[in-house]
Design an enzyme around this catalytic site. Structure first.
Site, mmCIF file in Angstrom:
data_model
loop_
_atom_site.group_PDB
_atom_site.id
_atom_site.type_symbol
_atom_site.label_atom_id
_atom_site.label_comp_id
_atom_site.label_asym_id
_atom_site.label_seq_id
_atom_site.Cartn_x
_atom_site.Cartn_y
_atom_site.Cartn_z
ATOM 1 N N HIS A 201 55.399 -6.726 -17.416
ATOM 2 C CA HIS A 201 54.022 -7.241 -17.432
ATOM 3 C C HIS A 201 53.122 -6.101 -17.919
ATOM 4 O O HIS A 201 52.345 -5.534 -17.148
ATOM 5 C CB HIS A 201 53.629 -7.688 -16.035
ATOM 6 C CG HIS A 201 52.474 -8.640 -15.987
ATOM 7 N ND1 HIS A 201 51.684 -8.907 -17.092
ATOM 8 C CD2 HIS A 201 51.946 -9.377 -14.967
ATOM 9 C CE1 HIS A 201 50.742 -9.769 -16.750
ATOM 10 N NE2 HIS A 201 50.884 -10.073 -15.477
ATOM 11 N N ASP B 164 53.258 -6.619 -4.493
ATOM 12 C CA ASP B 164 53.240 -7.878 -5.247
ATOM 13 C C ASP B 164 54.004 -8.913 -4.424
ATOM 14 O O ASP B 164 54.600 -8.593 -3.390
ATOM 15 C CB ASP B 164 53.894 -7.675 -6.618
ATOM 16 C CG ASP B 164 53.681 -8.845 -7.570
ATOM 17 O OD1 ASP B 164 52.895 -9.751 -7.232
ATOM 18 O OD2 ASP B 164 54.309 -8.848 -8.642
ATOM 19 N N CYS C 260 48.474 -7.282 -7.784
ATOM 20 C CA CYS C 260 48.186 -7.877 -9.092
ATOM 21 C C CYS C 260 47.737 -9.331 -8.976
ATOM 22 O O CYS C 260 47.247 -9.883 -9.961
ATOM 23 C CB CYS C 260 49.394 -7.755 -10.007
ATOM 24 S SG CYS C 260 50.905 -8.450 -9.323
ATOM 25 N N ARG D 3 41.661 -6.441 -16.206
ATOM 26 C CA ARG D 3 42.458 -7.215 -17.149
ATOM 27 C C ARG D 3 41.626 -7.622 -18.364
ATOM 28 O O ARG D 3 42.096 -7.570 -19.503
ATOM 29 C CB ARG D 3 43.016 -8.473 -16.458
ATOM 30 C CG ARG D 3 44.042 -8.232 -15.374
ATOM 31 C CD ARG D 3 45.362 -7.725 -15.913
ATOM 32 N NE ARG D 3 45.951 -8.632 -16.863
ATOM 33 C CZ ARG D 3 46.683 -9.716 -16.554
ATOM 34 N NH1 ARG D 3 46.890 -10.019 -15.283
ATOM 35 N NH2 ARG D 3 47.216 -10.469 -17.491
ATOM 36 N N GLN E 89 49.219 -6.093 -17.339
ATOM 37 C CA GLN E 89 48.867 -5.850 -15.943
ATOM 38 C C GLN E 89 48.939 -4.366 -15.618
ATOM 39 O O GLN E 89 48.027 -3.809 -14.997
ATOM 40 C CB GLN E 89 49.808 -6.625 -15.024
ATOM 41 C CG GLN E 89 49.525 -6.432 -13.541
ATOM 42 C CD GLN E 89 48.216 -7.048 -13.109
ATOM 43 O OE1 GLN E 89 47.990 -8.224 -13.300
ATOM 44 N NE2 GLN E 89 47.325 -6.236 -12.539
ATOM 45 N N ARG F 282 53.463 -15.928 -22.353
ATOM 46 C CA ARG F 282 53.728 -15.765 -20.920
ATOM 47 C C ARG F 282 54.973 -16.599 -20.638
ATOM 48 O O ARG F 282 54.894 -17.828 -20.565
ATOM 49 C CB ARG F 282 52.530 -16.238 -20.097
ATOM 50 C CG ARG F 282 52.652 -16.038 -18.585
ATOM 51 C CD ARG F 282 51.343 -16.453 -17.916
ATOM 52 N NE ARG F 282 51.430 -16.517 -16.478
ATOM 53 C CZ ARG F 282 51.180 -15.510 -15.648
ATOM 54 N NH1 ARG F 282 50.841 -14.323 -16.148
ATOM 55 N NH2 ARG F 282 51.260 -15.647 -14.341
#
Length: 330
Positions: free
Chosen positions: A147, A236, A276, A304, A150, A120
């Site tokens: 991502h 987002d 998200c 997830r 996601q 990450r």
């Protein structure tokens, strides 16, 4: 404010091959059949978790995180543990991964101890560099460009809600960030429809995505035009990690793109609302929308877990690994 959609189209690239030993750096790494395989396995893992309690017994995973995390860290750790494997967390929030040691040296160390590397990071090149040098699977758990985990979880959530993803249209409203890029690639890979509405200067690179995927993509500046009749409305944060210095400016630009009751009234009556997380309530999304019966934000968060378990199982569960693997656990 209104605009005409910009569309681009190109030739679809050939499908990729087997899962075991592969990396997941981008949605571009997956063919349509491989996405379907991930979704199918995620459904099985969700329905029958007990059947997979020892599926990754003896497997080791390390996570290098340059950014803070709640969902990504816990879902990877819980997912690995629930299948009998072990997860180790390396906190890199105080300094970038390659600040102390050359990235290739880190890769060549870790590959001898560990079966999978989860990153990450800020720079997408960090993920690409680790994948280039490590002989074990590398998973992008977020970079400044994409991502993928996601986006896979998001479309798995939509699959559970609507079934045939080719028949739905998703509207993404807000900043054209890493999540937006991966959602565009997912829609293109699955043959689904997507509209993106952003302020001028904040749109994702749809030209690049269309060129690489063969997709026809709509990029708009009018959020009302984007959500008109859609099956899902997604947003987002206006300011992603790493862009905090732009927060004051963005807070002046993005209010017309807030996902609120007035905006979502233009979506289909059955439309769901997505984020998200973490959400900045009262900024990009209101409490009324986030807490409504049509919100699936916590379904996305649960997805997830199941999707990342499927990814780990597919990358680590096969008998065929990389031919140059030096991992002592292989």
């Amino acid at each position: 404010m209104s605009s005409q959609p910009q569309t681009t189209q190109a030739v679809t690239p050939p499908a990729t091959s087997m899962f075991p030993g592969r990396d997941l750096i981008s949605i571009r790494d997956l063919s349509p059949i491989e996405v379907e395989t991930i979704f199918h396995l995620a459904g099985l893992l969700k329905a029958r978790p007990a059947n997979f309690r020892t599926a990754l017994a003896g497997k080791q995973m390390v996570m290098f995180f340059e950014k803070q995390s709640l969902r990504t860290r816990l879902t990877f750790e819980a997912g690995m543990a629930s299948m009998g494997g072990n997860a180790f967390f390396m906190d890199q929030t105080a300094g970038r991964l390659d600040a102390r040691e050359k990235l290739s040296d880190i890769a060549h160390n870790v590959e001898r101890w560990i079966d999978a590397i989860v990153l990450r990071t800020y720079a997408h090149s960090t993920v690409e560099g680790m994948a280039e040098h490590a002989c074990v699977p590398v998973i992008n758990a977020l970079s400044d460009l994409e991502h993928p985990c996601q986006a896979l979880a998001d479309y798995f959530t939509l699959l559970e809600r609507f079934g045939d993803l080719r028949k739905i249209c998703l509207a993404y409203v807000g900043d054209g960030n890493n999540v937006a890029h991966s959602l565009l690639l997912m829609a293109a890979t699955l043959g689904s429809k997507i509209r993106i509405a952003t302020p001028k200067g904040y749109a994702p690179d749809a030209q690049d995505i269309a060129r690489e995927t063969g997709a026809v993509i709509e990029i708009l500046s009018d959020p009302n035009q984007a959500v008109d009749g859609v099956d899902a409305v997604y947003t987002d944060a206006w300011t992603s990690m790493g862009h905090e210095h732009e927060e004051l400016e963005r807070n002046q630009i993005f209010p017309p793109y807030q996902v609120n009751q007035k905006l979502v009234a233009g979506a289909a009556p059955h439309a769901v609302f997505m984020h998200c997380l973490p959400a900045h309530r009262g900024m990009e999304i209101t409490n009324e929308v986030m807490d409504s019966d049509r919100s699936v934000v916590f379904d996305q968060a649960e997805s997830r877990l199941h999707v990342q378990k499927a990814i780990l199982l597919l990358l680590l569960g096969g008998k065929v690994g990389r031919t140059n693997s030096r991992n002592a656990n292989a």
